[in-house]
Structures are given as C-alpha cells and as structure tokens.
Enzyme design. Structure first.
Site, PDB file in Angstrom:
ATOM      1  N   ASP A 101       1.517 -15.596  25.376  1.00  0.00           N
ATOM      2  CA  ASP A 101       1.014 -16.013  23.795  1.00  0.00           C
ATOM      3  C   ASP A 101      -0.083 -16.883  23.788  1.00  0.00           C
ATOM      4  O   ASP A 101      -0.819 -17.146  22.894  1.00  0.00           O
ATOM      5  CB  ASP A 101       2.279 -16.520  23.109  1.00  0.00           C
ATOM      6  CG  ASP A 101       2.944 -15.410  21.987  1.00  0.00           C
ATOM      7  OD1 ASP A 101       2.250 -14.669  21.786  1.00  0.00           O
ATOM      8  OD2 ASP A 101       4.020 -15.730  21.847  1.00  0.00           O
TER       9      ASP A 101
ATOM     10  N   LYS B 255       6.454  -4.755  19.708  1.00  0.00           N
ATOM     11  CA  LYS B 255       6.030  -5.264  20.950  1.00  0.00           C
ATOM     12  C   LYS B 255       6.651  -4.587  22.168  1.00  0.00           C
ATOM     13  O   LYS B 255       6.102  -4.280  23.111  1.00  0.00           O
ATOM     14  CB  LYS B 255       6.272  -6.793  20.969  1.00  0.00           C
ATOM     15  CG  LYS B 255       5.288  -7.631  20.260  1.00  0.00           C
ATOM     16  CD  LYS B 255       5.777  -8.989  19.955  1.00  0.00           C
ATOM     17  CE  LYS B 255       4.752  -9.706  18.997  1.00  0.00           C
ATOM     18  NZ  LYS B 255       5.245 -11.155  18.730  1.00  0.00           N
TER      19      LYS B 255
ATOM     20  N   GLN C  82       9.851 -15.166  20.589  1.00  0.00           N
ATOM     21  CA  GLN C  82       9.502 -14.771  18.990  1.00  0.00           C
ATOM     22  C   GLN C  82       9.612 -16.049  18.000  1.00  0.00           C
ATOM     23  O   GLN C  82      10.616 -16.668  17.982  1.00  0.00           O
ATOM     24  CB  GLN C  82      10.236 -13.597  18.585  1.00  0.00           C
ATOM     25  CG  GLN C  82       9.505 -13.103  17.342  1.00  0.00           C
ATOM     26  CD  GLN C  82       8.138 -12.743  17.042  1.00  0.00           C
ATOM     27  OE1 GLN C  82       7.745 -12.013  18.010  1.00  0.00           O
ATOM     28  NE2 GLN C  82       7.543 -13.138  16.237  1.00  0.00           N
TER      29      GLN C  82
END
Ligand code: NAD
Length: 316
Positions: A142, A75, A119
């Site tokens: 997200d 990412k 994460q």
C-alpha cells in the site's frame, strides 16, 4: 503540457508500448488502462511461477464496514485473476490491537507472503498508525509505511508508491499528458491520496516535473488555484464540488472522489459520484476521468503491480 490544450484525439498513443488507449471522446477509460496493467502483471506472475515463486498477497479485514468488505472482495478476486496466491483474513470487530499485531508479525515472517494490506478504517480500539508501522516496508504494498513515504519524497524508486497516486500518474503517462513544467493542482492533503500525489508529481523525471500546488479545506479562494491548473487532481470526498467555472479550458481533470448520493431512480436508492461535476466539466476539460470507471480501477491494478514487484524483489 504544450500550451493549454494537450493534443489528444479519440485515441491516445502509448508511445512506450506502441499501442493506443481506448477513449470515448475526452473521457479516459480507466478500466481499459487498468486491464492493460493487469495483463502485464499476469505475464510477470507467470514468469515468477516458472522460477518457482508464486506472488502472494494477504489482505486483513477487521470488522464489518460494508464499503471495506466490497474493496477487499475486489482485491481478492483480482489477485486470483492474475494468478497470485494469498488469503483474506477476516477478523471480528472486537479484535484487539495485540491480536492484529500478532497476525501482521506472522505475515511479516512468512516466505509465502510478499504483500500485506490491512484494510482501513480499523475499529476504534486499534491504533492504525501502529499497525501500518508494523508491516515490513518491503511487504508494504500500500506504500503507507513511513519508510516508503520517505523514499517517495526523496525520490528513491525502490520503495512502494501508494496505489491511487501511482495509478493516476500511470494514466497521465499513457494518455500522453506532458507533465513537465505543467501547473498541477491537487485538492486534498490526505496521506493516502493528496500528499503522495503531490510528492510524485513534483519529482524529477518522466511523468513528473510538474509545478505542484496542494489545496485543502483551509485554502482561501480555491477557484483561483484550480483555474490555473493544467492538471487538476481532486481528492476531497465532496460530491461534485468542482464545477465547470473552476476549470481552465483544456485542463486535464482527474477525479478521485467516490461519494454515494441519494438517487430515487436507482433500485439501491443511491448512486456513486465523484468530486467533479462530470457532465459540465467534460465540456471544458481536454481529458477527464469518470466515476465510476476511472481512478478506482487503476488503484487495484497498481496494488497488484506493487505485489508482483515485492515478489520479484524478494526473489533476487
Ligand atoms: P480525506 O477525507 O482523508 O481527505 C480529504 C481532503 O480533502 C482533506 O485533506 C481536506 O482538507 C480536503 N478537502 C475537503 N473539503 C475540501 C474543500 N471544500 N476544499 C478544499 N479541500 C477540501 O479523503 P481521502 O482518503 O483522501 O479520499 C478523498 C476521496 O477520494 C474520497 O471520496 C474517497 O472515497 C476517494 N478515494 C478514492 C480512491 C479510488 O481508488 N478511487 C482511493 C482513495 C480515496
């Protein structure tokens, strides 16, 4: 889909852009489609920079889970490649919930940060739901905050759609798969893949309008459902569980699974496989995604697209 089999040759036309999508026989090239999304993101980043806004993505990694470290690195490097700013905040495994929430608060308040991603999984002492709810919905790239989940379900398009389902819908669209009225069967009911995938495909409008069935670990006679599917999306985390016998001839099969299985012929001693028996199922399916090189590439591309959208919205 029109009838059982979508009409797709070696190349599918992406009518919205007037270009073609590279394909190896009936295998969808996720890397090529993702590269195209990233080109569009790069162009949008340049436009925003010309207006004095540099889109910024902040990724927070807690602990030392090796798979998470790999995802975060990728990412980080992709966001740099498309010209975004941002940082990866790496925290020790003993980080407290209080400390992590304080970092989320700081990122929420920063004008330089347009997207925040924490994460998963998080260490046991941290309540992941609490952390996800603390991220501002307009920075939740997200798409896991309940506000964004709710917007997806009621069909409001100004939220953020979770990256994996968004990437799958994008792939289906550019490959010319007609989803309207199609039987779409999703295996898996997780909050990050199965549920949002089903919510997307049942919406009213382009790239959706499907008749959706969700299967899960308690489903009776899984094959009876999968054999009806025009579009079969598998996100169960069970190596090669979908066999050729479970797939209707001509179906489009999307494999989300990423499973490491032992393989003594590899230097690492293991290899990555999906939830679908790829070699056998590709002989039955009209289109199929490989693992690796399918859905995974799209997930990161959609994260970048969500972040550039967050920056553009903040600039309005
Ligand atoms: P999860 O473990 O949270 O959910 C798995 C789901 O599958 C559950 O809802 C369960 O009910 C269902 N399931 C399990 N076994 C089943 C069976 N035998 N029959 C029917 N249903 C069954 O997993 P997840 O986070 O949704 O991820 C699923 C897979 O996708 C994993 O392999 C994961 O690594 C992968 N993944 C890939 C990407 C990507 O970008 N490619 C992104 C997210 C997840």
């Amino acid at each position: 889909m029109r009838g059982d089999v979508p009409v797709v040759g070696r190349e599918a036309r992406d009518e919205s852009r007037g270009t073609s999508i590279p394909m190896n026989e009936n295998v969808i090239d996720g890397a090529a489609i993702a590269a195209r999304v990233l080109d569009e993101v790069r162009a949008e980043v340049d436009r925003l920079k010309a207006r004095g806004i540099t889109p910024g993505l902040s990724v927070v990694l807690v602990g030392d889970d090796p798979a998470s470290a790999v995802y975060v690195r990728s990412k980080e490097s992709t966001s740099r490649d498309v010209g975004m700013a941002g940082e990866t905040i790496r925290l020790g495994a003993a980080t407290t919930q209080f400390e992590l929430l304080a970092i989320v608060d700081r990122l929420n308040a920063s004008d330089q940060v347009h997207g925040i991603l924490v994460q998963m999984p998080l260490p046991r002492q941290i309540d992941a739901d609490l952390v996800l709810r603390r991220i501002r919905p307009d920075k939740d790239v997200d798409g896991f905050h309940p506000v964004n989940v709710g917007k997806l379900l009621i069909g409001e398009t100004d939220g953020f759609v979770p990256c994996t389902p968004a990437g799958i819908q994008y792939m289906l669209e550019v490959c010319g798969v007609d989803t309207r009225g199609a039987e779409c069967v999703v295996i898996g009911r997780s909050n990050i893949v199965g549920k949002p995938m089903a919510a997307l495909m049942m919406q009213n409008g382009a790239g959706a309008d499907a008749t959706v069935t969700i299967c899960h670990s308690r489903t009776r006679d899984l094959s009876a459902h999968t054999r009806r599917a025009d579009i079969l999306i598998v996100a169960a985390g069970r190596p090669q569980m979908v066999t050729a016998e479970m797939v209707k001839p001509g179906a489009v099969v999307i494999d989300v699974g990423m499973n490491r299985i032992p393989d003594s012929t590899k230097k690492s001693g293991s290899r990555l496989v999906g939830d679908v028996d790829f070699e056998r199922v590709r002989e039955v399916a009209s289109l199929i995604t490989p693992v690796p090189g399918g859905v995974g590439k799209m997930t990161i591309a959609m994260l970048m697209r969500n972040t550039v959208r967050a920056a553009a919205r903040a600039a309005r």
